[in-house]
Design a protein around this motif. Structure first.
Motif, PDB file in Angstrom:
ATOM      1  N   ILE A  24       0.851  -1.205   0.000  1.00 13.87           N
ATOM      2  CA  ILE A  24       0.000   0.000   0.000  1.00 13.87           C
ATOM      3  C   ILE A  24       0.884   1.252   0.000  1.00 13.87           C
ATOM      4  CG2 ILE A  24      -1.817   1.252   1.218  1.00 13.87           C
ATOM      5  CD1 ILE A  24      -2.649  -1.438   2.470  1.00 13.87           C
ATOM      6  N   CYS A  25       1.919   1.248   0.825  1.00 10.82           N
ATOM      7  CA  CYS A  25       2.796   2.420   0.912  1.00 10.82           C
ATOM      8  C   CYS A  25       3.444   2.723  -0.436  1.00 10.82           C
ATOM      9  CB  CYS A  25       3.889   2.205   1.960  1.00 10.82           C
ATOM     10  SG  CYS A  25       3.248   2.221   3.642  1.00 10.82           S
ATOM     11  N   ASP A  26       3.870   1.685  -1.124  1.00  6.48           N
ATOM     12  CA  ASP A  26       4.482   1.895  -2.434  1.00  6.48           C
ATOM     13  C   ASP A  26       3.484   2.523  -3.401  1.00  6.48           C
ATOM     14  OD1 ASP A  26       6.749   0.837  -1.383  1.00  6.48           O
ATOM     15  OD2 ASP A  26       6.613  -1.108  -2.397  1.00  6.48           O
ATOM     16  N   ALA A  27       2.233   2.094  -3.294  1.00  8.96           N
ATOM     17  CA  ALA A  27       1.187   2.660  -4.152  1.00  8.96           C
ATOM     18  C   ALA A  27       0.968   4.135  -3.808  1.00  8.96           C
ATOM     19  CB  ALA A  27      -0.107   1.874  -3.987  1.00  8.96           C
ATOM     20  N   VAL A  28       0.908   4.432  -2.516  1.00 14.86           N
ATOM     21  CA  VAL A  28       0.718   5.819  -2.080  1.00 14.86           C
ATOM     22  C   VAL A  28       1.872   6.677  -2.591  1.00 14.86           C
ATOM     23  CG1 VAL A  28       0.709   7.321  -0.030  1.00 14.86           C
ATOM     24  CG2 VAL A  28      -0.681   5.236  -0.052  1.00 14.86           C
ATOM     25  N   GLN A  29       3.065   6.127  -2.497  1.00 15.47           N
ATOM     26  CA  GLN A  29       4.242   6.868  -2.924  1.00 15.47           C
ATOM     27  C   GLN A  29       4.244   7.092  -4.446  1.00 15.47           C
ATOM     28  OE1 GLN A  29       7.700   5.783  -0.869  1.00 15.47           O
ATOM     29  NE2 GLN A  29       9.041   7.125  -2.056  1.00 15.47           N
ATOM     30  N   ALA A  30       3.873   6.047  -5.190  1.00 17.11           N
ATOM     31  CA  ALA A  30       3.831   6.179  -6.654  1.00 17.11           C
ATOM     32  C   ALA A  30       2.816   7.241  -7.060  1.00 17.11           C
ATOM     33  CB  ALA A  30       3.486   4.839  -7.290  1.00 17.11           C
ATOM     34  N   ARG A  31       1.679   7.266  -6.365  1.00 17.55           N
ATOM     35  CA  ARG A  31       0.658   8.263  -6.689  1.00 17.55           C
ATOM     36  C   ARG A  31       1.128   9.673  -6.294  1.00 17.55           C
ATOM     37  NH1 ARG A  31      -4.418   7.018  -8.114  1.00 17.55           N
ATOM     38  NH2 ARG A  31      -5.273   8.734  -6.873  1.00 17.55           N
ATOM     39  N   ALA A  32       1.809   9.762  -5.162  1.00 20.21           N
ATOM     40  CA  ALA A  32       2.305  11.074  -4.714  1.00 20.21           C
ATOM     41  C   ALA A  32       3.261  11.650  -5.760  1.00 20.21           C
ATOM     42  CB  ALA A  32       2.989  10.942  -3.364  1.00 20.21           C
ATOM     43  N   GLU A  33       4.029  10.762  -6.398  1.00 20.86           N
ATOM     44  CA  GLU A  33       4.958  11.243  -7.430  1.00 20.86           C
ATOM     45  C   GLU A  33       4.209  11.835  -8.618  1.00 20.86           C
ATOM     46  OE1 GLU A  33       7.530   7.855  -7.934  1.00 20.86           O
ATOM     47  OE2 GLU A  33       8.322   8.167  -5.896  1.00 20.86           O
ATOM     48  N   LYS A  34       2.947  11.436  -8.788  1.00 19.65           N
ATOM     49  CA  LYS A  34       2.102  12.042  -9.839  1.00 19.65           C
ATOM     50  C   LYS A  34       1.229  13.141  -9.223  1.00 19.65           C
ATOM     51  CE  LYS A  34       3.061   8.774 -13.007  1.00 19.65           C
ATOM     52  NZ  LYS A  34       3.824   9.113 -14.221  1.00 19.65           N
ATOM     53  N   ASP A  35       1.583  13.577  -8.019  1.00 21.08           N
ATOM     54  CA  ASP A  35       0.855  14.631  -7.315  1.00 21.08           C
ATOM     55  C   ASP A  35      -0.579  14.238  -6.977  1.00 21.08           C
ATOM     56  OD1 ASP A  35       1.136  17.086  -6.067  1.00 21.08           O
ATOM     57  OD2 ASP A  35       0.132  18.149  -7.703  1.00 21.08           O
ATOM     58  N   LYS A  36      -0.787  12.955  -6.711  1.00 21.84           N
ATOM     59  CA  LYS A  36      -2.124  12.491  -6.310  1.00 21.84           C
ATOM     60  C   LYS A  36      -2.093  12.059  -4.846  1.00 21.84           C
ATOM     61  CE  LYS A  36      -3.687  11.080 -10.882  1.00 21.84           C
ATOM     62  NZ  LYS A  36      -4.236  10.042 -11.733  1.00 21.84           N
ATOM     63  N   TYR A  37      -2.928  12.667  -4.037  1.00 25.15           N
ATOM     64  CA  TYR A  37      -2.942  12.368  -2.600  1.00 25.15           C
ATOM     65  C   TYR A  37      -4.292  11.838  -2.133  1.00 25.15           C
ATOM     66  CZ  TYR A  37       1.610  14.455  -2.615  1.00 25.15           C
ATOM     67  OH  TYR A  37       2.931  14.699  -2.871  1.00 25.15           O
ATOM     68  N   HIS A  38      -5.001  11.264  -3.067  1.00 28.71           N
ATOM     69  CA  HIS A  38      -6.294  10.667  -2.740  1.00 28.71           C
ATOM     70  C   HIS A  38      -6.315   9.266  -3.337  1.00 28.71           C
ATOM     71  CE1 HIS A  38      -6.720  12.156  -6.857  1.00 28.71           C
ATOM     72  NE2 HIS A  38      -7.569  11.156  -7.019  1.00 28.71           N
ATOM     73  N   GLY A  39      -7.294   8.493  -2.911  1.00 32.14           N
ATOM     74  CA  GLY A  39      -7.419   7.165  -3.475  1.00 32.14           C
ATOM     75  C   GLY A  39      -8.413   6.338  -2.684  1.00 32.14           C
ATOM     76  N   VAL A  40      -8.763   5.205  -3.235  1.00 30.57           N
ATOM     77  CA  VAL A  40      -9.715   4.311  -2.580  1.00 30.57           C
ATOM     78  C   VAL A  40      -9.134   2.898  -2.580  1.00 30.57           C
ATOM     79  CG1 VAL A  40     -12.033   3.331  -2.656  1.00 30.57           C
ATOM     80  CG2 VAL A  40     -11.695   5.743  -3.196  1.00 30.57           C
ATOM     81  N   VAL A  41      -9.080   2.295  -1.394  1.00 33.80           N
ATOM     82  CA  VAL A  41      -8.528   0.950  -1.222  1.00 33.80           C
ATOM     83  C   VAL A  41      -9.611   0.049  -0.628  1.00 33.80           C
ATOM     84  CG1 VAL A  41      -6.735  -0.411  -0.070  1.00 33.80           C
ATOM     85  CG2 VAL A  41      -6.233   1.942  -0.771  1.00 33.80           C
ATOM     86  N   LEU A  42      -9.883  -1.065  -1.299  1.00 39.98           N
ATOM     87  CA  LEU A  42     -10.882  -2.011  -0.791  1.00 39.98           C
ATOM     88  C   LEU A  42     -10.199  -3.198  -0.133  1.00 39.98           C
ATOM     89  CD1 LEU A  42     -13.433  -2.463  -3.734  1.00 39.98           C
ATOM     90  CD2 LEU A  42     -13.339  -0.678  -1.983  1.00 39.98           C
ATOM     91  N   LEU A  43     -10.823  -3.704   0.926  1.00 41.08           N
ATOM     92  CA  LEU A  43     -10.347  -4.951   1.495  1.00 41.08           C
ATOM     93  C   LEU A  43     -11.501  -5.735   2.091  1.00 41.08           C
ATOM     94  CD1 LEU A  43      -9.669  -3.962   4.856  1.00 41.08           C
ATOM     95  CD2 LEU A  43      -8.030  -2.768   3.452  1.00 41.08           C
ATOM     96  N   PRO A  44     -11.465  -7.054   1.950  1.00 37.30           N
ATOM     97  CA  PRO A  44     -12.518  -7.889   2.527  1.00 37.30           C
ATOM     98  C   PRO A  44     -12.267  -8.086   4.020  1.00 37.30           C
ATOM     99  CG  PRO A  44     -10.926  -9.255   1.407  1.00 37.30           C
ATOM    100  CD  PRO A  44     -10.464  -7.848   1.214  1.00 37.30           C
ATOM    101  N   GLU A  45     -13.334  -8.311   4.778  1.00 37.20           N
ATOM    102  CA  GLU A  45     -13.144  -8.484   6.220  1.00 37.20           C
ATOM    103  C   GLU A  45     -12.287  -9.715   6.519  1.00 37.20           C
ATOM    104  OE1 GLU A  45     -16.954  -8.812   8.175  1.00 37.20           O
ATOM    105  OE2 GLU A  45     -17.647 -10.389   6.852  1.00 37.20           O
TER     106      GLU A  45
END
Lengths: 603, 603
Positions: free
Chosen positions: B291-312
Motif C-alpha cells: 500500500i505504501c508503495d502505491a501511495v508513494q507512486a501516486r504522490a509522485e504524480k501529485d495524487k494524494y487521494h485514493g480508494v482501497v478495498l479490502l474484505p473483512e
C-alpha cells in the motif's frame, strides 16, 4: 473516469426546464428594494454593504421575442463549498444558456476551487469536456480545495483574477459561508469599480441555506435519499436479526435538516435533533437518559433492536459540550499548544473533559475547519452516546431497575458515501435551472444576487425562476462576551435551523412514540431514474408551507418586529431602516397577490 | 413496517420464470449417481453420509400435462444464515408453487430461525402475511437467530419439530454452513426413518457457495451492487476533494468474492484480496509495504487521494495473523479466560500481539461466531492498515525516501447498510425460481438436495432448473496437528475461494496498474428496477466460464485426480469411489451433450 452503463444513460438525460426558461429570451421583472431578513439587522447589514444592500427582488418571465444573438459574455465559475450532488449541472445549465444565446461566449471553470481562482487556474468549458459530467455527482470536473474568500489577500486575488480574465460574471457555488463570501466580493467589486458581477448559487447537502427566497439547496434531495436508503436497509437488518441497536450519525453541522428528512423517509425508532436538544437545553446526561428510557421501554416489549439517528452537529447542541468546545477553541485561538489545552481549561470544563472517554477527548482537540467550525465529521458522537448508554444500562441492571437483556450497539457514520452520489432527477433539474438563471443575471448586470427557483414542490412546469439580493438573506450574530458586554459579528448568510414548529418537525413529533415502539420502518429504496417514483421530492419540501397563510403569518411576524424598532425618539437611521423594511413587505405582498404566485397562470 | 412508494411497487413485481417452471407441471429427469467434488474426499463423505451419498443430479423440465391437483404437502422453511437480499422470495416462490398445485398445501415458516425450529414456533404463511414481503429485503417476516443445527440435541429437536408438525419437507435457507447442516439433517432423517425431506437453498451475500452446480448465491448480486454504488460515491468524493485515502472494508469472510466484484464494478485504485495474500504468503509488513508503495507512486504524480478495498476476511489471510488468531482460539477452547490469553501465547505470537495497536488486540480477543469463525465484522482491519501505513510513510519521510505530502486516510466498513437492501430484479427472480424448485423436489420425495438454477448469466428464458445432492458439493478439510500428525475434519459444503486464474480475477489483474494510477473510477449508480440497466448481472457472473471449454477443462482436471487415486493395489473402497466419480463425469458429459445445455432449444 470510466462511465458505467447507467452513467452513460444519465449523461444523456436532458433536465426539464421551468416555463420561464423555455423561451428564446427571458424578461427580468424588478420589484421594490429589499431589506434584511431580520429588520433589527438591517442597519448593520446596510452599513457593511453600502453598494449592494437594498437591491430589488427579481423575477424571470418567459419572453418569446426573437432577435439577434445577445452580447458575448465571459463568465467564471468556482466550486467553493463541500461537494454536493448536482454541482456539475450548475455548470451545464450556465454553459448551455451562454452558448445558446451567443456561441462566442466563454465559460471558465476555476480548477481546484478558490485556490484555483486565486491562482487564475482555469479550464475553458467545452461540450467535449462537459459531456461526460452532465448529471453526474461530485465536483471532479473542476475539483475544490479550501472554501474561503475572506482575507484581504484572498479578495484581492479574486479581483485580480476577474480583471485579468475580463470576466463579466463570477458564479460561486456553495452554502451559507460561500454565499456570504459572494456577498462580500460583490460589495468589494462594486465599491472598487470592478466590472465583474458576482452571483451565488445555493448548493449544500446540509440544506441549511433556506429562507423566504430559497426553498431548498442543490444536493439535499440526493443526499437524503441515499442516506435514507441506507438507514432503511439497516432498519431492515435490525428487524431481521433483532439483536443490535444501530446508532447512525449523519451529516448536518449547524442544523439537523438531513437527519429530520431521513427520519421522515425511513421512520427509524428515534432521531435526536440538535435543535431539540439546544432548545430544551438538554445536558449530555439527559440525552443519554432519553435513549436509555427508550431502550428500557422497548425491552419491556421484548425488543432489543432499534435504529437511532443523530446529526453530526448534535454534539455542539448540548450546552455544556458547546461551552467546553468554545473554551478549547478559544485557547487554540490564543495559540495554546494542543497538548497544554486540557490543563488550562476552567474547572468545570476540565471536569467534563476528564469525564469523556479518551477517543472523544482527542477528537475535541482537533484543529477547526476552514469555516471556523469544529471538525464535526471527525467527532464520533455516536460512539460517545453508545458508551454512555451502555454504562447507564449496566448501572440500571445492577440497581435492579432494568431486568432486560444486555444492550448491544453498532455505530455508523454516513457522510462520504452519500455525498458523491449520482444526483436525483430533482437535483439535476434544479441545478440546471439555477445555472441557466445565473447566465441571465450576469447578462442583466446584476451583482450580489443569488439565483433562485421557487414553488419547487410542484411539478417543474410550475417552478418560478428569479433572484434575490444576497444581503436580503443575511443575519447578524450577537453574543455575550462577559456580563453586559455584547458583541456583534459580521453579517452572514443566515443558517436556517430546523423549525421546531414547522410541519416537517411536527410530523416527526406526532409520530415519535409509534415509530419508537412499533418499528414502522419504511424503505424508500435506491434512487430511481425512470419509472414510478423517479420524480419524488423530499418530505421536507412537500410539507413546507409555501401557501398564502404561511407567508402572510411570516409577514405579520416581520411587521411586529419592525413596529418594535420604531420608538418615539429613535435615531433617524433606525427609522429609515424600518421604512425600508416596510417597503420590502409591500413588495412581497405585491408578489403574493399576482395570479402567477397563486399558480393560476403558469409562467 | 410501513411500505414506501417504491416498496409498494416492488411488492407487486412478478418475478420472471425460467421455462421449466412456466408449465402446469414439471418433469424431473434423474441422471447417474454423483460423487464428491474432490474425488479424494469421496470415501470420507460416503462414510459420513451412507444414506444420502451418491444420489443423482436432477433436471427439471417443463411438462404441459394437465391433471388433477397434486398431493397436499406440508412444508416448513427456516432462515438459517445471515440475512441476504432475496430471502423473502424463496418463501414466495415456494408458497406460490405449493398453493397453485394444491390449495390445501401448507407452508409453515419457523419464527426466529433455527431457534424457532427447535421450539416449533411457526407462522402459517398466507397470502395476506406474505404480500407485503414479496420482493423486499431482510428476513423480517420470520426473523432468524442462531445459525446452527449441529449438536445431537439440536438435531433431535429439529426432527421432533418435523415429526410433530408432520412436515413432508423442510427447506433450509443459508450459506455453506447451513447447507452442511441440511446435509447432516437429511442423512439423520434418512437413517432414522423420519419422512421429512430436507432441501437446501444457496443464499449468502458472501457468494462463496459456488461449485459446478451453483453459479452464484441469492443476495450476492444486490449486496455487490449496493456496495459498489457506495464505493463509487466515495471514489467520486475522493476525486473531488483530492485529499484523502479511503480504506473500505467489505463483507466477505472466508473468500473475497464481494471485494472482487465491487472492484470490477467501481474500479477503485486498489483492492487486496485475501486469496492473493494467502497464496503469496504475504506478511502484514508486506501488505503494508504494497500500500505504501502505491501511495508513494501516486504522490509522485501529485495524487494524494485514493480508494482501497479490502474484505473483512483479509486479516485471517495474513499467515502470521492467522496463526496468532488460531492460538488465541485454541486457548479459548481450552477455557482460558480472555484476560489471561495474552500471557499464555507462544513467544512469537506474543511478540506480534504486542506489536498490534490496543484496539485491534481487544478485537482479536472477542468470542468466536456461532459458525466457529472469528468475529471478523468486529475486527477493524482497515484501521489497522491505515495506522501501519501512516507509521511507514512517516518513517519514509524521516528517512528522506518519501518527500510527498502527509498521508491522510478515512476508514469505512460497508456491511449492514447493504445487507438489508431491497433485492435487485436478478435476486428476486433467482430466489423465486429456487423457491419454486424446492416445492418440486419435496413433491418428488428428494432428500438431501440443493435447489439449483444454472445458465444465470443468460436471460431468464435460458435459465435451467435442477437440483444436486448436497454431498456432491462437500469437501473435507485436512490440516496438520503438529509434525506428521494430520487431522481430517468433518465434511462441509465447499467454501469457494476466489479463483486467481478465473476470468474475473484476471480482469482485475490486467487492469490493476491503470486503475491504481489513472483514477478510472466507474459509478454503477443505484439499483434500477425499470428502464435501462434494470437487469444487469454482476461482472463476476458475466465473466464466469460456463461454456463448453471451461466445463470440459474442469472435467479433465477432475479425471486427472481420479487417475492419481487409482493405483495398483489400492483398497477396494477407493476403487469403488473412483468408479463412481467416473460415472459422475459421464453424467455431466451427457448433460453437456444435450441440445438443451447448448441452449439450442430452450426448455
Amino acid at each position: 473516469m470510466a462511465l458505467s452503463g447507467l452513467q452513460k444513460i444519465r449523461s444523456k438525460y436532458i433536465p426539464q426546464l421551468p416555463p420561464a426558461l423555455q423561451g428564446s429570451r427571458v424578461h427580468l421583472l424588478r420589484g421594490d428594494p429589499t431589506t434584511a431578513a431580520d429588520p433589527s439587522d438591517a442597519l448593520a447589514i446596510s452599513r457593511t454593504f453600502p453598494h449592494t444592500y437594498g437591491q430589488p427582488l427579481v423575477q424571470l418571465l418567459r419572453d418569446e421575442t426573437n432577435g439577434q444573438s445577445l452580447a458575448k459574455l465571459r463568465v467564471g465559475l468556482v466550486f467553493c463549498g463541500r461537494q454536493s450532488p448536482g454541482g456539475h449541472n450548475i455548470i451545464s445549465g450556465l454553459y448551455d444558456a451562454l452558448k445558446s444565446h451567443n456561441p462566442d461566449s466563454t465559460l471558465l471553470g476555476f480548477v481546484g476551487g478558490t485556490e484555483g481562482l486565486f491562482a487564475q487556474q482555469t479550464l475553458e468549458i467545452t461540450e467535449a469536456e462537459l459531456a461526460p459530467y452532465r448529471n453526474q455527482g461530485g465536483y471532479d470536473l473542476l475539483g475544490r480545495t479550501k472554501d474561503q474568500i475572506r482575507s484581504v489577500q484572498q479578495v484581492n486575488d479574486a479581483r485580480a483574477a476577474c480583471e485579468t480574465l475580463k470576466l463579466d460574471g463570477l458564479v460561486l457555488v456553495g452554502g451559507c459561508t460561500s454565499n456570504a463570501d459572494a456577498a462580500q466580493l460583490a460589495e468589494t467589486f462594486a465599491a472598487s469599480g470592478c466590472q465583474t458581477k458576482v452571483i451565488g448559487v445555493p448548493v449544500t447537502l446540509n440544506g441549511d441555506l433556506k429562507n423566504q427566497f430559497v426553498e431548498t439547496d442543490v444536493g439535499f434531495d440526493t443526499v437524503c435519499k441515499v442516506n435514507s436508503q441506507l438507514i432503511s436497509n439497516i432498519c431492515t437488518d435490525a428487524l431481521s436479526a433483532e439483536k443490535y441497536y444501530y446508532f447512525i450519525r449523519l451529516m448536518g453541522r449547524k442544523a439537523s435538516h438531513v437527519a429530520l428528512e431521513c427520519a421522515l423517509q425511513s421512520q427509524p425508532n428515534m432521531v435526536i435533533l440538535g435543535e431539540e436538544v439546544s432548545t430544551s437545553k438538554m445536558t449530555l446526561f439527559e440525552v443519554t437518559k432519553q435513549i436509555c428510557d427508550a431502550v428500557q421501554a422497548r425491552a419491556e416489549k421484548d425488543k432489543y433492536h432499534g435504529v437511532v439517528l443523530l446529526p453530526e452537529g448534535l454534539i455542539e447542541s448540548i450546552p455544556e459540550v458547546y461551552a467546553l468546545l468554545e473554551e478549547i477553541h478559544g485557547l487554540m485561538r490564543q495559540g495554546v499548544h494542543v497538548e497544554k489545552i486540557p490543563s488550562q481549561l476552567s474547572p468545570w470544563a476540565s471536569a467534563l473533559f476528564e469525564f469523556l472517554p479518551p477517543f472523544i477527548r482527542g477528537q475535541f482537540l482537533l484543529e477547526k475547519e476552514s469555516d471556523d467550525s469544529a471538525q464535526l465529521s471527525q467527532i464520533e458522537t455516536e460512539k460517545l452516546l453508545v458508551q454512555l448508554v451502555e454504562t447507564e444500562m449496566n448501572r440500571r441492571t445492577k440497581a435492579g431497575t432494568y431486568t432486560g437483556k444486555k444492550f448491544n450497539a453498532i455505530c455508523h457514520f454516513f457522510g462520504y458515501q452519500a455525498r458523491g452520489s449520482l444526483p436525483s432527477n430533482f437535483d439535476c433539474d434544479y441545478a440546471y435551472a439555477l445555472g441557466q438563471i445565473c447566465y441571465h443575471l450576469v447578462g442583466a448586470g446584476l451583482n450580489g444576487y443569488m439565483a433562485t427557483v421557487t414553488n419547487l414542490k410542484q411539478d417543474v412546469s410550475a417552478w418560478r425562476c428569479g433572484a434575490a439580493p444576497l444581503t436580503a438573506m443575511m443575519t447578524v450574530k450577537r453574543w455575550l462576551r462577559g456580563p453586559g458586554v455584547s458583541h456583534i459579528g459580521k453579517p452572514d448568510v443566515h443558517f436556517a435551523k430546523v423549525d421546531l414548529n414547522g410541519k416537517p418537525h411536527q410530523t416527526l413529533a406526532q409520530n415519535a412514540s409509534s415509530w419508537l415502539m412499533d418499528d414502522l420502518y419504511r424503505n424508500p429504496g435506491p434512487i430511481q431514474y425512470s419509472g414510478p417514483g423517479a420524480n419524488l421530492k423530499t418530505v421536507t419540501l412537500s410539507l413546507q408551507d409555501q401557501d398564502y397563510i404561511g407567508r402572510i403569518q411570516e409577514l405579520w411576524a416581520y411587521l411586529e418586529k419592525v413596529k418594535k424598532m420604531v420608538q418615539p425618539g429613535c435615531p433617524e437611521e433606525v427609522l429609515k431602516a424600518a421604512l425600508s423594511s416596510m417597503n420590502s413587505v409591500i413588495e412581497v405582498l405585491s408578489v403574493i397577490s399576482t395570479p402567477a404566485f397563486r399558480g393560476a397562470t403558469p409562467y
